[in-house]
Design a protein around this motif. Structure first.
Motif, PDB file in Angstrom:
ATOM      1  N   LYS A 107      51.508  26.896  33.147  1.00 37.03           N
ATOM      2  CA  LYS A 107      52.590  25.912  33.176  1.00 37.03           C
ATOM      3  C   LYS A 107      53.651  26.310  34.195  1.00 37.03           C
ATOM      4  O   LYS A 107      54.328  25.451  34.768  1.00 37.03           O
ATOM      5  CB  LYS A 107      53.191  25.746  31.789  1.00 37.03           C
ATOM      6  CG  LYS A 107      52.227  25.035  30.828  1.00 37.03           C
ATOM      7  CD  LYS A 107      52.904  24.553  29.576  1.00 37.03           C
ATOM      8  CE  LYS A 107      51.931  24.102  28.515  1.00 37.03           C
ATOM      9  NZ  LYS A 107      51.197  22.877  28.861  1.00 37.03           N
ATOM     10  N   LYS A 149      57.773  26.590  26.285  1.00 36.35           N
ATOM     11  CA  LYS A 149      56.348  26.442  26.613  1.00 36.35           C
ATOM     12  C   LYS A 149      55.736  27.778  26.998  1.00 36.35           C
ATOM     13  O   LYS A 149      56.209  28.429  27.935  1.00 36.35           O
ATOM     14  CB  LYS A 149      56.159  25.487  27.800  1.00 36.35           C
ATOM     15  CG  LYS A 149      56.632  24.080  27.517  1.00 36.35           C
ATOM     16  CD  LYS A 149      56.276  23.128  28.633  1.00 36.35           C
ATOM     17  CE  LYS A 149      56.560  21.705  28.189  1.00 36.35           C
ATOM     18  NZ  LYS A 149      56.208  20.710  29.200  1.00 36.35           N
ATOM     19  N   VAL A 159      53.493  24.638  22.883  1.00 32.45           N
ATOM     20  CA  VAL A 159      54.778  23.988  23.162  1.00 32.45           C
ATOM     21  C   VAL A 159      55.576  23.854  21.872  1.00 32.45           C
ATOM     22  O   VAL A 159      55.068  23.338  20.880  1.00 32.45           O
ATOM     23  CB  VAL A 159      54.565  22.589  23.802  1.00 32.45           C
ATOM     24  CG1 VAL A 159      55.895  21.876  24.000  1.00 32.45           C
ATOM     25  CG2 VAL A 159      53.837  22.723  25.133  1.00 32.45           C
ATOM     26  N   GLU A 191      62.700  24.557  28.834  1.00 32.02           N
ATOM     27  CA  GLU A 191      62.728  23.293  29.570  1.00 32.02           C
ATOM     28  C   GLU A 191      63.673  22.278  28.941  1.00 32.02           C
ATOM     29  O   GLU A 191      63.822  22.236  27.724  1.00 32.02           O
ATOM     30  CB  GLU A 191      61.289  22.764  29.566  1.00 32.02           C
ATOM     31  CG  GLU A 191      61.074  21.546  30.383  1.00 32.02           C
ATOM     32  CD  GLU A 191      59.582  21.330  30.664  1.00 32.02           C
ATOM     33  OE1 GLU A 191      58.946  22.217  31.249  1.00 32.02           O
ATOM     34  OE2 GLU A 191      59.086  20.273  30.270  1.00 32.02           O
ATOM     35  N   GLU A 192      64.238  21.477  29.784  1.00 32.50           N
ATOM     36  CA  GLU A 192      65.082  20.350  29.359  1.00 32.50           C
ATOM     37  C   GLU A 192      64.247  19.382  28.521  1.00 32.50           C
ATOM     38  O   GLU A 192      63.092  19.102  28.855  1.00 32.50           O
ATOM     39  CB  GLU A 192      65.582  19.662  30.636  1.00 32.50           C
ATOM     40  CG  GLU A 192      66.186  18.315  30.486  1.00 32.50           C
ATOM     41  CD  GLU A 192      66.194  17.544  31.822  1.00 32.50           C
ATOM     42  OE1 GLU A 192      66.934  16.567  31.900  1.00 32.50           O
ATOM     43  OE2 GLU A 192      65.458  17.914  32.752  1.00 32.50           O
ATOM     44  N   LEU A 194      63.163  15.855  27.399  1.00 34.14           N
ATOM     45  CA  LEU A 194      63.214  14.493  27.948  1.00 34.14           C
ATOM     46  C   LEU A 194      63.042  13.497  26.821  1.00 34.14           C
ATOM     47  O   LEU A 194      62.080  13.568  26.060  1.00 34.14           O
ATOM     48  CB  LEU A 194      62.098  14.287  28.978  1.00 34.14           C
ATOM     49  CG  LEU A 194      62.171  15.110  30.256  1.00 34.14           C
ATOM     50  CD1 LEU A 194      60.940  14.850  31.120  1.00 34.14           C
ATOM     51  CD2 LEU A 194      63.438  14.772  31.045  1.00 34.14           C
ATOM     52  N   GLU A 198      55.962   8.529  25.724  1.00 30.27           N
ATOM     53  CA  GLU A 198      54.871   9.248  26.385  1.00 30.27           C
ATOM     54  C   GLU A 198      53.673   8.352  26.662  1.00 30.27           C
ATOM     55  O   GLU A 198      53.341   7.478  25.862  1.00 30.27           O
ATOM     56  CB  GLU A 198      54.389  10.364  25.464  1.00 30.27           C
ATOM     57  CG  GLU A 198      55.083  11.664  25.722  1.00 30.27           C
ATOM     58  CD  GLU A 198      54.479  12.768  24.891  1.00 30.27           C
ATOM     59  OE1 GLU A 198      54.983  12.963  23.769  1.00 30.27           O
ATOM     60  OE2 GLU A 198      53.538  13.434  25.344  1.00 30.27           O
ATOM     61  N   LYS A 220      49.428  12.183  18.902  1.00 23.92           N
ATOM     62  CA  LYS A 220      49.188  13.629  18.796  1.00 23.92           C
ATOM     63  C   LYS A 220      49.404  14.199  17.406  1.00 23.92           C
ATOM     64  O   LYS A 220      48.784  15.189  17.036  1.00 23.92           O
ATOM     65  CB  LYS A 220      50.110  14.377  19.771  1.00 23.92           C
ATOM     66  CG  LYS A 220      49.703  14.228  21.217  1.00 23.92           C
ATOM     67  CD  LYS A 220      50.313  15.332  22.070  1.00 23.92           C
ATOM     68  CE  LYS A 220      49.687  15.399  23.449  1.00 23.92           C
ATOM     69  NZ  LYS A 220      50.201  14.425  24.403  1.00 23.92           N
ATOM     70  N   GLU A 289      53.138  17.365  32.171  1.00 28.08           N
ATOM     71  CA  GLU A 289      52.088  18.371  32.395  1.00 28.08           C
ATOM     72  C   GLU A 289      50.922  17.765  33.160  1.00 28.08           C
ATOM     73  O   GLU A 289      50.737  16.560  33.183  1.00 28.08           O
ATOM     74  CB  GLU A 289      51.554  18.896  31.059  1.00 28.08           C
ATOM     75  CG  GLU A 289      50.900  17.807  30.238  1.00 28.08           C
ATOM     76  CD  GLU A 289      50.097  18.315  29.058  1.00 28.08           C
ATOM     77  OE1 GLU A 289      49.929  19.528  28.921  1.00 28.08           O
ATOM     78  OE2 GLU A 289      49.610  17.462  28.295  1.00 28.08           O
TER      79      GLU A 289
END
Ligand code: AMP
Ligand code: GLY
Length: 431
Positions: A107, A149, A159, A191-192, A194, A198, A220, A289
């Motif tokens: 990643k 991550k 994650v 990570e920020e 978001l 999706e 998911k 990703e």
């Protein structure tokens, strides 16, 4: 030609089903396959990690094309091995070499690649054990949620979305101090978060040209209403109604094109599927990703919508002639519902007898975690995700109706499935 397909899940059954319809095919072998793939070709007990045996099999069985389904052998370098070995050098291979598979296998590498090529993505910083204190300080001085991550492959579990600082600090500790993900978690991205909707985009590329395949939305979480732990995916829908032409054009120009050009600039010869995990943030696409393969269960929703001969498309891909290929797409909706074993994604029992698998009405059945009892010939459960039911319909409601009718027909002890696949799209209340 003879083709060897590597993998054993629902994605591989969907690929095998589509490959088996090709006029270019002589014999299809699936290694190791499942109880469903044996209806499309010959299953072979060939461990994908044993590259020497794969080469030997290719030689002995006059294989002309190898299609690699899952990410692990790609990241481990199966394509590099096949392309170097004198007995398999001439074989066409669908799947990137390890230099390309790093887009999924690391990643950190993927994020740096996105930055180098100006691809919109969440802001993030890399940390390891040596910079643990900096990561802790970042968490102390910023507002949650935080996204943590693990760098490497972690079977979809690497994650963590942390809604509080305590949870984020504990996650950091697990990954960087207690090695929860082993080598895969030695480096992390912080990570920020978001906020958006999706969806996933897919292309097949020969490294310079690409063809866009249908997009899909995956479900998911294990529970209805997107609750409970993450799974490999409990269902998929294609097309995605909110992905309109304007949005799809942005995905192509801001994400797909810079990725293909980036691969060329970095001399990464990529021949295979590229899967873009996207977030639609108020109409703007951000890349979460890369995966270097088809999705599972997205493949089960996408393959039924591809009209073209898949082997011809693979030949064009492997020989660098994708610019001459056309892909026809069925405009109907496809709805995929996964039947899982009770307890999945945690512990679950295997070896349950599956009945009525040949009594489906109108849908397609793709096996995932199934095997055949060698004595009785019965089909048994052998995995967490057991089967995928995919149905085409003129609209989403019809496609879902057929899949859900068939989900009731198939029976095995502990059968579990989400009852709300596609509901958010039907009602326009997208999460
Ligand atoms: P990945 O393994 O990268 O697909 O991440 C698993 C899931 O975490 C994704 O499907 C998203 O739902 C979520 N996720 C990953 N990165 C972010 C992010 N930056 N912001 C919000 N959600 C994210
Ligand atoms: N369904 C998500 C994946 O294949 O990674």
């Amino acid at each position: 030609m003879n083709i060897l397909l590597i993998g054993s899940g629902g994605r591989e059954h969907a690929l095998a089903w589509k490959i088996a319809q090709s006029s270019r095919l002589t014999r299809l072998f699936i290694a190791p396959g499942n109880a469903g793939t044996s209806a499309t070709g010959t299953n072979v007990a060939l461990p994908a990690g044993d590259f020497d045996r794969v080469v030997e099999f290719i030689h002995d069985n006059h294989i002309r094309m190898v299609v690699v389904g899952p990410e692990a052998p790609l990241v481990e370098g199966i394509v590099d091995f096949l392309e170097k070995h004198p007995l398999s050098r001439q074989v066409m291979v669908i799947g990137p070499p390890s230099s390309g598979a790093r887009l999924e296998g690391s990643k950190v590498f993927a994020k740096e690649f996105m930055r180098r090529h100006g691809i919109p993505t969440a802001a993030s910083e890399r940390y390891d054990r040596g910079t643990l204190r900096d990561a802790q300080a970042f968490i102390a001085s910023h507002q949650p949620p935080f996204v943590l991550k693990a760098d490497g492959l972690a079977a979809g579990k690497g994650v963590l979305i942390c809604h509080g600082r305590t949870e984020a600090l504990a996650g950091l500790d697990e990954m960087l101090v207690h090695d929860k993900f082993g080598d895969a978690g030695r480096q992390i991205l912080l990570e920020e978060f978001l906020e958006g909707i999706e969806l996933s985009a897919f292309v097949i590329t020969d490294g310079s040209d690409y063809r866009i395949l249908p997009e899909a939305k995956d479900y998911k979480r294990i529970g209805d209403g997107d609750t409970g732990p993450n799974t490999g995916g409990m269902g998929a829908i294609s097309p995605v109604p909110f992905a309109d032409e304007t949005f799809k054009n942005k995905v192509e120009t801001k994400i797909i094109v810079p990725t293909i050009r980036g691969l060329q600039k970095e001399n990464i010869p990529f021949r295979g599927f590229l899967f873009f995990g996207l977030m639609n943030v108020e109409g703007e696409p951000f890349l979460i990703e890369y995966n270097v393969r088809m999705g599972d269960p997205e493949a089960e929703a996408i393959m039924p919508r591809i009209g073209s001969d898949l082997v011809e498309l693979f030949e064009a891909t492997a020989t660098g002639k994708l610019s001459q290929a056309t892909v026809t797409i069925d405009s109907r909706f496809c709805a995929t519902v996964i039947l899982a074993s009770a307890g999945y994604p945690g512990n679950y029992e295997k070896g349950k007898r599956i009945s009525n698998a040949d009594h489906l009405t109108g849908g397609l059945l793709f096996h995932a975690g199934t095997s055949r009892d060698p004595r009785s010939g019965d089909i048994l459960t052998s995995g967490g995700r057991v089967m995928a039911i995919s149905s085409l319909g003129r609209d989403l409601r019809k496609a879902l109706e057929i899949s859900y009718q068939n989900a009731q027909i198939i029976s095995f002890e502990g059968k579990y499935y989400r009852k709300d696949i596609g509901n958010d799209l039907l009602m326009g209340t997208i999460r």
